[in-house]
Design a protein around this motif. Sequence first.
Motif, PDB file in Angstrom:
ATOM      1  N   ALA A   1       0.602  -1.074   0.268  1.00 24.81           N
ATOM      2  CA  ALA A   1       0.370  -0.256   0.069  1.00 24.81           C
ATOM      3  C   ALA A   1       0.885   1.353  -0.055  1.00 24.81           C
ATOM      4  O   ALA A   1       0.912   2.564  -0.236  1.00 24.81           O
ATOM      5  CB  ALA A   1      -1.142  -0.402   0.926  1.00 24.81           C
ATOM      6  N   ARG A   2       1.848   1.240   0.791  1.00 24.57           N
ATOM      7  CA  ARG A   2       2.745   2.090   0.662  1.00 24.57           C
ATOM      8  C   ARG A   2       3.685   2.643  -0.875  1.00 24.57           C
ATOM      9  O   ARG A   2       3.937   3.736  -1.039  1.00 24.57           O
ATOM     10  CB  ARG A   2       3.577   2.540   2.272  1.00 24.57           C
ATOM     11  CG  ARG A   2       4.750   3.193   2.120  1.00 24.57           C
ATOM     12  CD  ARG A   2       4.423   4.809   2.312  1.00 24.57           C
ATOM     13  NE  ARG A   2       4.795   5.947   2.581  1.00 24.57           N
ATOM     14  CZ  ARG A   2       5.931   6.224   3.712  1.00 24.57           C
ATOM     15  NH1 ARG A   2       5.462   5.383   4.385  1.00 24.57           N
ATOM     16  NH2 ARG A   2       6.754   6.828   3.085  1.00 24.57           N
ATOM     17  N   ALA A   3       4.211   2.052  -1.102  1.00 21.88           N
ATOM     18  CA  ALA A   3       4.999   1.778  -2.073  1.00 21.88           C
ATOM     19  C   ALA A   3       3.562   2.254  -3.594  1.00 21.88           C
ATOM     20  O   ALA A   3       3.687   2.969  -4.468  1.00 21.88           O
ATOM     21  CB  ALA A   3       4.690   0.179  -3.080  1.00 21.88           C
ATOM     22  N   VAL A   4       2.129   1.612  -3.318  1.00 20.32           N
ATOM     23  CA  VAL A   4       1.131   2.069  -4.628  1.00 20.32           C
ATOM     24  C   VAL A   4       0.975   3.770  -3.718  1.00 20.32           C
ATOM     25  O   VAL A   4       1.203   4.333  -5.407  1.00 20.32           O
ATOM     26  CB  VAL A   4      -0.068   1.562  -4.010  1.00 20.32           C
ATOM     27  CG1 VAL A   4      -1.276   1.893  -5.025  1.00 20.32           C
ATOM     28  CG2 VAL A   4       0.162  -0.047  -4.642  1.00 20.32           C
ATOM     29  N   TYR A   5       0.663   4.334  -2.790  1.00 20.05           N
ATOM     30  CA  TYR A   5       0.918   5.265  -2.634  1.00 20.05           C
ATOM     31  C   TYR A   5       1.686   6.185  -3.271  1.00 20.05           C
ATOM     32  O   TYR A   5       1.548   7.867  -3.634  1.00 20.05           O
ATOM     33  CB  TYR A   5       0.372   5.738  -0.732  1.00 20.05           C
ATOM     34  CG  TYR A   5       0.058   6.997  -1.081  1.00 20.05           C
ATOM     35  CD1 TYR A   5      -1.037   7.542  -0.743  1.00 20.05           C
ATOM     36  CD2 TYR A   5       1.235   7.941  -0.012  1.00 20.05           C
ATOM     37  CE1 TYR A   5      -0.554   9.166  -0.513  1.00 20.05           C
ATOM     38  CE2 TYR A   5       1.764   9.210  -0.182  1.00 20.05           C
ATOM     39  CZ  TYR A   5      -0.064   9.687   0.428  1.00 20.05           C
ATOM     40  OH  TYR A   5       0.069  11.388   0.824  1.00 20.05           O
ATOM     41  N   ASP A   6       3.206   5.899  -2.630  1.00 21.22           N
ATOM     42  CA  ASP A   6       4.355   6.830  -2.920  1.00 21.22           C
ATOM     43  C   ASP A   6       4.789   6.444  -4.528  1.00 21.22           C
ATOM     44  O   ASP A   6       4.990   7.446  -5.043  1.00 21.22           O
ATOM     45  CB  ASP A   6       5.836   5.915  -3.070  1.00 21.22           C
ATOM     46  CG  ASP A   6       5.900   5.758  -1.529  1.00 21.22           C
ATOM     47  OD1 ASP A   6       5.363   6.912  -0.123  1.00 21.22           O
ATOM     48  OD2 ASP A   6       6.938   5.232  -0.800  1.00 21.22           O
ATOM     49  N   THR A   7       3.898   5.950  -5.618  1.00 21.38           N
ATOM     50  CA  THR A   7       4.129   6.065  -6.947  1.00 21.38           C
ATOM     51  C   THR A   7       2.434   6.887  -7.602  1.00 21.38           C
ATOM     52  O   THR A   7       2.894   7.943  -8.499  1.00 21.38           O
ATOM     53  CB  THR A   7       3.458   4.980  -7.483  1.00 21.38           C
ATOM     54  OG1 THR A   7       4.446   3.801  -7.206  1.00 21.38           O
ATOM     55  CG2 THR A   7       3.682   4.607  -8.573  1.00 21.38           C
ATOM     56  N   SER A   8       1.438   7.417  -6.904  1.00 23.02           N
ATOM     57  CA  SER A   8       0.099   7.868  -7.555  1.00 23.02           C
ATOM     58  C   SER A   8      -0.558   8.093  -6.485  1.00 23.02           C
ATOM     59  O   SER A   8      -1.373   8.058  -6.143  1.00 23.02           O
ATOM     60  CB  SER A   8      -0.904   7.355  -8.275  1.00 23.02           C
ATOM     61  OG  SER A   8       0.236   6.419  -8.769  1.00 23.02           O
ATOM     62  N   PRO A   9       0.479   9.111  -4.953  1.00 22.69           N
ATOM     63  CA  PRO A   9      -0.489   9.979  -4.126  1.00 22.69           C
ATOM     64  C   PRO A   9      -1.882  10.067  -4.509  1.00 22.69           C
ATOM     65  O   PRO A   9      -3.119  10.435  -3.389  1.00 22.69           O
ATOM     66  CB  PRO A   9       0.279  10.464  -3.279  1.00 22.69           C
ATOM     67  CG  PRO A   9       1.136  11.193  -4.446  1.00 22.69           C
ATOM     68  CD  PRO A   9       1.707  10.161  -5.994  1.00 22.69           C
TER      69      PRO A   9
END
Length: 334
Positions: A14-22
């Motif tokens: 989830a953190r990786a997805v957020y970092d990619t497309s906040p």
Amino acid sequence: MATYIQAWRPVRLARAVYDTSPLLVSSLVALLVANLASTGYRDYRLYISLGGGGPLPHNLFGWLVHSLVLQPLALARFWRTSSRHYLPLADGGGRGYLKGQLGSRRGGRPKTAGVAPHRQVDQLDETGSEEALKAHLRQLAANHPSHLLISSSRIEPSSTALFSLTHTLVTRSDAPSRSTRSAAFPSDLSRLFLSSLPGAEFCHVHAPPDAPGKQDGSLHLVLSPEDADEVIGKGWGELHGLAGCPAYTGFWIGWPAWLARRWSISGSARWWSGAGWWAGGRAGAGAANKVQRKVGLPPTYTLIYAPRDDDEVEAVKRIINASVAFATGLREVP
């Protein structure tokens, strides 16, 4: 240690997805929160619109208990409204008290909502039949003063209720008193079902507590298993969502709404599951105290829809009479 690391993998993802497309993630979270808030608000408004009168407070706290505790335990509508043609269970010789003489209710079923309170929300009474049903309860109590008491409901205080004096007499002593030995007595199954209801209250007619002049006309009552099957099958009513909850065998292995899937159910609703669902019911004639006491709503606790005309008033009166016969042992009602 490996299990601990695996448990954190979804968080890292989830953190990786957020970092990619906040921006995208923030928008989706905001949309989800808005949807939940909107759904919760509509459900709260529905709960308030049902009116007070039940065991829960008519406010935000009552709605939270209703939504988070009671609704997840309630039977799905499929089970509440389906006639499954169950094997008659040990009461009245398998005959019931309506004896198959009730006709089918015309038209579709009304919409219902809620668990506590459980209410009909359309096809409501507009003919004054609520007063006709209350008058019928008063007449029944007057005709059978040794068996029936009419008073305000102890379950929903705004409603008018019938209480079984017969049940109270035979369950509060080791044997029926001398003055009641010649009276009718309810079956062991009836005594089991009424043992969990305050004051042996087995029937009440609803009246909106905070809507003066508005008619309701629906009612809750307890029926024999055979009569409940007939009433539900012919469209006159439906089970309460918590019928059989929590003390009857089969409840905790039954099918609350959030687990109900028609293809995963073996063919029996909660109130019929388990061979010992009314353990103690075969106590034998005259052995009232051997019938164990239960907690919660009986398995045949049924909502009867509000009658819409004089013919339906008469049909509902017959259903009430069948409930009286089951609760008291009387065969001639009224």
